[in-house]
Design an enzyme around this catalytic site. Structure first.
Site, mmCIF file in Angstrom:
data_model
loop_
_atom_site.group_PDB
_atom_site.id
_atom_site.type_symbol
_atom_site.label_atom_id
_atom_site.label_comp_id
_atom_site.label_asym_id
_atom_site.label_seq_id
_atom_site.Cartn_x
_atom_site.Cartn_y
_atom_site.Cartn_z
ATOM 1 C CB THR A 91 7.710 2.515 11.221
ATOM 2 O OG1 THR A 91 6.770 1.943 12.136
ATOM 3 C CG2 THR A 91 8.956 1.641 11.228
ATOM 4 C CE1 TYR A 131 -1.919 3.367 4.243
ATOM 5 C CE2 TYR A 131 -2.068 4.675 6.244
ATOM 6 C CZ TYR A 131 -1.492 3.651 5.527
ATOM 7 O OH TYR A 131 -0.487 2.899 6.092
ATOM 8 C CB SER A 135 -0.870 0.067 1.265
ATOM 9 O OG SER A 135 -1.656 1.249 1.228
#
Ligand code: UDP
Length: 316
Positions: free
Chosen positions: A177, A147, A77
């Site tokens: 992250t 999203y 994605s």
């Protein structure tokens, strides 16, 4: 042990490629599938000569025969706000059709399955920090909805395959992250600040910089993923670093770590930008015995060489 075979969709992406490394380290044979929309071959270039690794350029929304599989990790994605704004329909497709296809692949082989979900499921959260039991506060028609809703739908499909087809599923909720292999220009805050600081440009803090994020270094994230993969937990698990920073503090850390003379400039806050984000990781601690080890300053220092090189290469 060595015969275990895993499929990583989005395997040429930032996190997907680090997961491939982690799985190879655990003795898996790894098939990485990616349509290279936001993934990059250079992220997996170091694996080119590893006979246990295979890369297939494929759109995972299409049915595929991957051969026998023991594990499917559905990580494909676009994942940065800039990328999913640019590729909105592709983001919705891979979260919906792509998740169905990845689950069908797992079901066909009797493989275990993990879906890469996100803290975006919590939207602009009204509960802080966010435990897995919080259902979120998401604008279904805002700029981030392609999203957020794709991932929420993807969690629903994953849960339904577990409930109706008894697929052995896991749902991982990833919080911001960072680390080497992030694209310089995916618009996310750490690569953006690194790029600006290393070029001596002013760092663009959106809004007044008081919004918060909690940053997890990529090796900690992969450790959490591998632990979750081995667990028997089918409900969502937060895997993120619970130490929270304002975006302004993050900008100052990047300036300090890079030793840059850059200053900070303030720009408009994007619509629906979440005001606060911090994972409640009690569940990951309890179930997986997982705890992130890397603080933000150490993680930024470890990422510095990669970002320096990327900035230099861009100049040439
Ligand atoms: N941000 C910023 N300057 C930038 C890029 C991002 O101030 O150049 C802010 C952004 O508005 C958000 C936070 O940093 O509040 C994290 O943004 P990112 O795009 O990394 O991910 P998000 O957590 O919003 O998905």
């Amino acid at each position: 042990m060595n015969s275990r075979r895993a499929l990583v969709t989005g395997g040429a992406g930032f996190l997907g490629s680090h997961l491939c490394d982690g799985l190879l380290g655990e003795g898996y044979q790894v098939v990485a599938a990616d349509n290279l929309l936001t993934g990059r071959l250079e992220n997996i270039a170091h694996l080119r000569n590893d006979s246990r690794f295979e890369f297939l350029q494929k759109d995972v929304c299409e049915p595929s025969d991957w051969g026998p599989l023991d594990y499917v990790f559905h990580f494909a994605s676009p994942a940065s706000p800039v990328d999913y704004a640019k590729h909105g329909l592709a983001t919705l497709r891979v979260g919906s059709y792509g998740t169905f296809e990845a689950l069908e692949s797992a079901r066909g082989c009797g493989a275990k399955f993990m879906m890469a979900s996100t803290s975006e499921c919590y939207g602009d959260p009204l509960v802080h920090p966010q435990p897995e039991s919080y259902w979120g506060h998401v604008n279904p028609v805002g700029p981030r909805s392609v999203y957020d809703e794709a991932k929420r739908f993807s969690e629903a499909v994953t849960t339904a395959y577990h409930r109706y087809h008894k697929v052995d599923t896991r749902i991982l909720r990833i919080f911001n992250t960072y680390g080497p292999r992030m694209q310089l220009h995916d618009g996310r805050v750490i690569p953006n600040f690194m790029w600006q600081a290393l070029r001596g440009e002013n760092l663009t803090v959106f809004g007044d910089g008081s919004q918060t994020r909690s940053f997890c270094y990529v090796s900690d994230e992969v450790d959490g993923i591998l632990r979750l993969a081995k667990s028997e937990e089918h409900e969502p698990v937060n895997v993120g670093n619970p130490v929270e920073f304002t975006v302004l503090e993050c900008a100052r850390k990047v300036i300090a770590v890079t030793g840059s003379a850059s200053k900070i400039k303030f720009e408009a806050l994007p619509q629906d930008d979440p005001k606060q984000r911090r994972p409640d990781i009690s569940k990951a601690r309890r179930l997986l015995g997982w705890e992130p080890k890397m603080d933000l300053e150490s993680g930024l220092k470890l990422s510095l060489e990669y970002f320096r090189k990327a900035v230099l290469e861009e100049r040439h």
